[in-house]
Design an enzyme around this catalytic site. Structure first.
Site, PDB file in Angstrom:
ATOM      1  CB  SER A 174      -1.192  -0.032   1.539  1.00 59.03           C
ATOM      2  OG  SER A 174      -2.195   0.879   0.857  1.00 59.03           O
ATOM      3  CG  ASP A 389      -6.381  -2.720  -4.020  1.00 63.84           C
ATOM      4  OD1 ASP A 389      -7.404  -1.841  -3.419  1.00 63.84           O
ATOM      5  OD2 ASP A 389      -5.677  -2.265  -3.849  1.00 63.84           O
ATOM      6  CG  HIS A 445      -4.550  -2.772  -1.156  1.00 65.76           C
ATOM      7  ND1 HIS A 445      -4.667  -1.897  -1.660  1.00 65.76           N
ATOM      8  CD2 HIS A 445      -4.766  -1.709   0.379  1.00 65.76           C
ATOM      9  CE1 HIS A 445      -3.643  -0.871  -0.680  1.00 65.76           C
ATOM     10  NE2 HIS A 445      -4.083  -0.830   0.003  1.00 65.76           N
TER      11      HIS A 445
END
Length: 468
Positions: A174, A389, A445
């Protein structure tokens, strides 16, 4: 670069705070792996006290790779990655519910510590159990966060010299996609000028990484169209009216704004970390600004955590039901005592520090230039994307990888686990520099959270220099 070097040399004699943890509340036996927790001070006066969890490889810690793992955010605790993604423990939802909702831990058979030693660090001050000794310590930017972690890593290795010769990788997912390339460049710069200790940096690993604000956020619309969340008519209209640009739209462009409102209506009720899973929010979602910004990279879990059921209830399973246990567990005094958290240094543990994020200086818009520089470094890179995601879609990641103008070494092909397609992969090269890109089919994600078996297989093969 220079401040990182100077701080390390000046404070290298200081003894770090570290303790071995053998028992943890919620786990019934002695831990079957080596867990160390501690603090390392960084900053001119060590005003930033970074808390870490270090877990030795369960295979061969003397020779296995060493990973520095960063959770996204900014300001999101490493404990989340440890218990929900790649660590050796995770919460047993069913057992916890039957024990009166007391968090119960069990072993993760797909922990990345099966093949590597991992340092999980709460970066920056105010994140997880890390704290500052003065107010200035909480003033953080993208560049300062990378500087602090560079110092942290060198000081950690000085206090753990027996890991100095292990192959080193900087890894995370991320928002750490903004921080990790900076750390890698700083390490290489330090090695080049003779900073001690020299770090045996083999490469870096990025999962669903945020790398370029414009590319990553603009890719959300194309991703939504590719997976059939938007109609042909709406996608074509938005692309034309907005000229392919969906960020910071001119308020006078009424047609584009109208298209984006319609797109938001289609998307904002989805579980954005994985669009295939149910969205179980019990609080009305907050209105979303058309100008998507980086703070939306971390979901506000207070909107998504539901009251703890007395037992697993019939009906659709919701991932958010499992998240409540980490809040209960990490804020238990007996847990903090077992982890050797310094009393009085934090008020409440939270997954992500929203106050820190509001005050954070997002001063790096893109890391693409750093990535381009690193293509001449001879390092190894693994970039993987959970392909469901919506927060940082694979579409944007593939776009910026292609912009590096690398030579295609292996063409796009499926990779397999247990005879089934686990995703798709492509390998790129620039002389001795290699970049392996992989999608993880059906993952969101934080890919290892959704597809742990496949993610461990991917890492194991890549670390061993095998084809995925």
């Amino acid at each position: 670069m220079w401040s990182c070097v100077i701080i390390v040399l000046f404070f290298s004699y200081l003894v770090t705070s570290q303790s071995i943890v053998e028992y943890l509340p919620g786990y019934p036996d002695k831990l079957p792996f080596t867990l160390e927790t501690g603090y390392i001070g960084v900053g001119e006066q060590e005003e930033v006290q970074l808390f870490y969890y270090f877990i030795e490889s369960e295979r061969n810690p003397a020779t296995d790779p060493l990973l520095l793992w960063l959770t996204g955010g900014p300001g999101c605790s490493a404990l989340w990655s440890l218990t929900y993604e790649i660590g050796p423990l995770y919460f047993d939802y069913t057992a916890s519910a039957t024990r009166g909702n007391k968090p119960t831990l069990t072993l993760n058979p797909y922990s990345w510590t099966k093949v590597a030693s991992i340092i999980f660090v709460d970066e920056t001050a105010g994140t997880g159990f890390s704290y500052g000794t003065n107010e200035q310590a909480y003033n953080v930017s993208d560049t300062l966060a990378a500087e602090e972690l560079c110092t942290f890593l060198r000081k950690w290795l000085i206090s753990h010299p027996h890991f100095m010769n292990n192959p080193l990788y900087i890894a995370g997912d991320s928002y750490s996609g903004i921080i990790i390339p900076q750390i890698v460049q700083k390490i290489l710069n330090g090695n080049e000028i003779g900073t001690t200790p020299p770090l045996i940096l083999k490469g870096y690993i990025l999962g669903n990484p945020f790398a370029d604000e414009n590319i990553d956020f603009n890719s959300r619309v194309e991703f939504a169209y590719r997976v059939n969340l938007l109609s042909d008519e709406l996608y074509v209209a938005a692309k034309e009216d907005c000229h392919g640009w969906y960020l910071y739209v001119d308020p006078s462009n009424e047609a584009c704004i109208s298209d984006l409102r319609a797109i938001n209506d289609c998307l904002d009720k989805l579980f954005q970390p994985n669009v295939l899973e149910p969205n179980c929010a019990t609080v009305s979602p907050k209105p979303k600004d058309l100008n998507w910004d980086r703070r939306q990279l971390t979901m506000d879990l207070t909107d998504y955590i539901r009251p703890i059921p007395r037992a697993r209830e019939p009906g659709p399973w919701c991932r958010q039901d499992d998240y409540v246990y980490i809040y209960i567990w990490a804020n238990d005094k007996s847990v903090q005592d077992a982890l050797h958290v310094r009393p009085g240094t934090i008020k409440t543990w939270s997954r992500c520090n929203k106050t820190l994020q509001d005050d954070y200086d997002y001063n790096v818009v893109s890391t693409l230039e750093i990535h381009r520089n690193l293509t001449a470094s001879g390092r190894r890179v693994l970039i993987y994307s959970g392909d469901q995601d919506l927060i940082v879609p694979y579409v944007g990641t593939e776009t910026w990888i292609n912009s590096l103008n690398l030579t295609v070494d292996d063409v796009w092909t499926p990779w397999f686990v247990d005879g089934q397609v686990a995703g798709y992969t492509q390998k790129f090269r620039n002389n001795t520099y290699t970049l392996t890109y992989a999608t993880v089919k059906g993952a969101g994600h934080t890919a290892p959270e959704y597809k742990p078996k496949e993610s461990l297989a991917m890492l194991t093969r890549w670390l061993a220099y095998y084809h995925l």
